[in-house]
Every structure is written in C-alpha cells, then in structure tokens.
Design an enzyme around this catalytic site. Structure first.
Site, short mmCIF file in Angstrom:
data_model
loop_
_atom_site.label_atom_id
_atom_site.label_comp_id
_atom_site.label_asym_id
_atom_site.label_seq_id
_atom_site.Cartn_x
_atom_site.Cartn_y
_atom_site.Cartn_z
N HIS A 56 -11.91 -7.31 -12.38
CA HIS A 56 -12.12 -6.06 -11.96
C HIS A 56 -13.65 -6.24 -11.32
O HIS A 56 -14.54 -6.80 -12.15
CB HIS A 56 -12.11 -4.97 -12.97
CG HIS A 56 -12.95 -3.61 -12.37
ND1 HIS A 56 -12.13 -2.63 -11.76
CD2 HIS A 56 -14.42 -3.18 -12.20
CE1 HIS A 56 -12.93 -1.73 -11.21
NE2 HIS A 56 -14.30 -2.06 -11.58
N HIS A 87 -10.50 -5.29 -3.03
CA HIS A 87 -9.00 -5.48 -2.51
C HIS A 87 -9.19 -5.96 -1.13
O HIS A 87 -10.11 -5.55 -0.22
CB HIS A 87 -8.16 -4.34 -2.75
CG HIS A 87 -8.84 -2.98 -2.47
ND1 HIS A 87 -9.84 -2.54 -2.91
CD2 HIS A 87 -8.67 -2.23 -0.97
CE1 HIS A 87 -10.05 -1.24 -2.31
NE2 HIS A 87 -9.32 -1.25 -1.25
N ASN A 103 -12.77 -3.07 2.99
CA ASN A 103 -13.73 -1.99 2.83
C ASN A 103 -14.89 -1.94 1.67
O ASN A 103 -14.34 -2.22 0.59
CB ASN A 103 -12.96 -0.62 2.83
CG ASN A 103 -12.21 -0.60 4.03
OD1 ASN A 103 -12.71 -0.94 5.16
ND2 ASN A 103 -11.20 0.35 3.81
N ASP A 134 0.88 -1.20 -0.08
CA ASP A 134 0.15 -0.12 -0.08
C ASP A 134 0.93 1.12 -0.06
O ASP A 134 1.86 1.24 0.72
CB ASP A 134 -1.01 -0.16 1.28
CG ASP A 134 -1.86 0.92 1.03
OD1 ASP A 134 -3.35 0.46 0.97
OD2 ASP A 134 -1.87 2.29 0.99
P1 AMP Z 1 -9.65 1.42 0.28
O1 AMP Z 1 -9.71 2.78 1.00
O2 AMP Z 1 -10.21 0.26 1.29
O3 AMP Z 1 -10.40 1.56 -0.97
O4 AMP Z 1 -8.25 1.15 0.23
C1 AMP Z 1 -7.35 1.88 -1.06
C2 AMP Z 1 -6.26 1.72 -0.81
O5 AMP Z 1 -5.39 1.82 -1.84
C3 AMP Z 1 -5.62 2.91 0.17
O6 AMP Z 1 -4.96 2.16 1.42
C4 AMP Z 1 -4.62 3.65 -0.70
O7 AMP Z 1 -3.41 3.85 0.30
C5 AMP Z 1 -4.05 2.51 -1.66
N1 AMP Z 1 -3.56 2.98 -2.78
C6 AMP Z 1 -4.10 3.95 -3.62
N2 AMP Z 1 -3.30 4.09 -4.45
C7 AMP Z 1 -2.29 3.35 -4.75
C8 AMP Z 1 -1.35 2.83 -5.62
N3 AMP Z 1 -0.96 3.57 -6.73
N4 AMP Z 1 -0.40 2.01 -4.91
C9 AMP Z 1 -0.57 1.41 -3.80
N5 AMP Z 1 -1.65 1.73 -2.93
C10 AMP Z 1 -2.55 2.47 -3.17
ZN ZN Z 2 -10.18 -2.36 -11.59
#
Ligand code: AMP
Ligand code: ZN
Length: 110
Positions: free
Chosen positions: A45, A98, A85, A29
């Site tokens: 997706h 995810h 989430n 992350d």
């Molecule tokens: P959520 O809030 O459950 O949708 O989690 C999305 C997660 O994706 C967050 O913890 C972000 O920090 C992470 N995230 C967003 N963009 C990236 C990226 N380019 N590479 C790695 N993690 C990411």
């Molecule tokens: Zn996607």
C-alpha cells in the site's frame, strides 16, 4: 487499514483477477471505461508516486514490463493506454496506487 484495494489484494473483497505475482495483482475494473479496463495494483500500500522509494520505483518498472508482456494474452495486442491518477483533482478516488489499463477498442484522445 481500511483500503479497498488492500482488501482486494488480500482476497477479502472479490475481484475478477487476470494476473497476480508476489508484487502486483491485475483485476477487472468494476466500472469499465473501455471495452477492456483492468487495474494493476501493487500488493504494497502506498497512495502516490511521490511517496515511492527506489525499491517501489523498481517494482513499478517491473509492473510496466509485465503489463507489456501480458498485453497480447489480455486482448490488448492492438494497443492499450496506461493511466495513473494522482490526487483528487486528477480523479484519484482510491488512495492505493494503481495503473489503469485501457484498451480492446480504438480509444479517443481529446
Ligand atoms: P481512480 O479514480 O483512478 O482512483 O480509480 C479507481 C478505480 O477503481 C475506478 O475506475 C473504479 O471503478 C475502480 N474500483 C473501485 N472499486 C472497485 C472494486 N471493488 N473492484 C474493481 N474496481 C474497483
Ligand atoms: Zn491499500
């Protein structure tokens, strides 16, 4: 499709991958909320568990077992937390399903 995780899966956006197979990719992350914070992302997706068909459900089951088998090598041998989430009010910001993998330290629970 304009989905950041689809772009990461496709290699169009860089990520720090720690594992991949034909069904999932696991990467770090970008804004870690624990000492170790990984994301397990299906290559396919879909945004929500409610949309998943039986095959996708089986794929998610295999993903959970894969996370468990990889945990010691990922530095999560002492324990880890999995979080999915679902929906804006739960904090979902990326509409591509995810599994957050959190660990590497003692995690609070309040
Ligand atoms: P959520 O809030 O459950 O949708 O989690 C999305 C997660 O994706 C967050 O913890 C972000 O920090 C992470 N995230 C967003 N963009 C990236 C990226 N380019 N590479 C790695 N993690 C990411
Ligand atoms: Zn996607």
């Amino acid at each position: 499709m304009d989905c950041i995780f689809c772009k990461i899966v496709a290699g169009e956006i860089p990520s720090a991958r720690v594992y991949e197979d034909d069904e999932i990719v696991i990467f770090k992350d970008i804004a870690p909320k624990a000492k170790i914070h990984l994301l397990c992302v299906p290559r396919e997706h879909f945004a929500h568990l409610a949309e998943a068909d039986a095959g996708q459900g089986e794929m998610l089951g295999r993903a959970l077992l894969k996370i468990a088998s990889l945990a010691p090598a990922l530095g999560l041998g002492e324990g880890y937390r999995l979080v999915v989430n679902q929906g804006e009010s739960a904090g979902q910001t990326v509409p591509h399903l995810h599994i957050h993998i959190l660990g590497g330290e003692r995690l609070g629970w309040d």
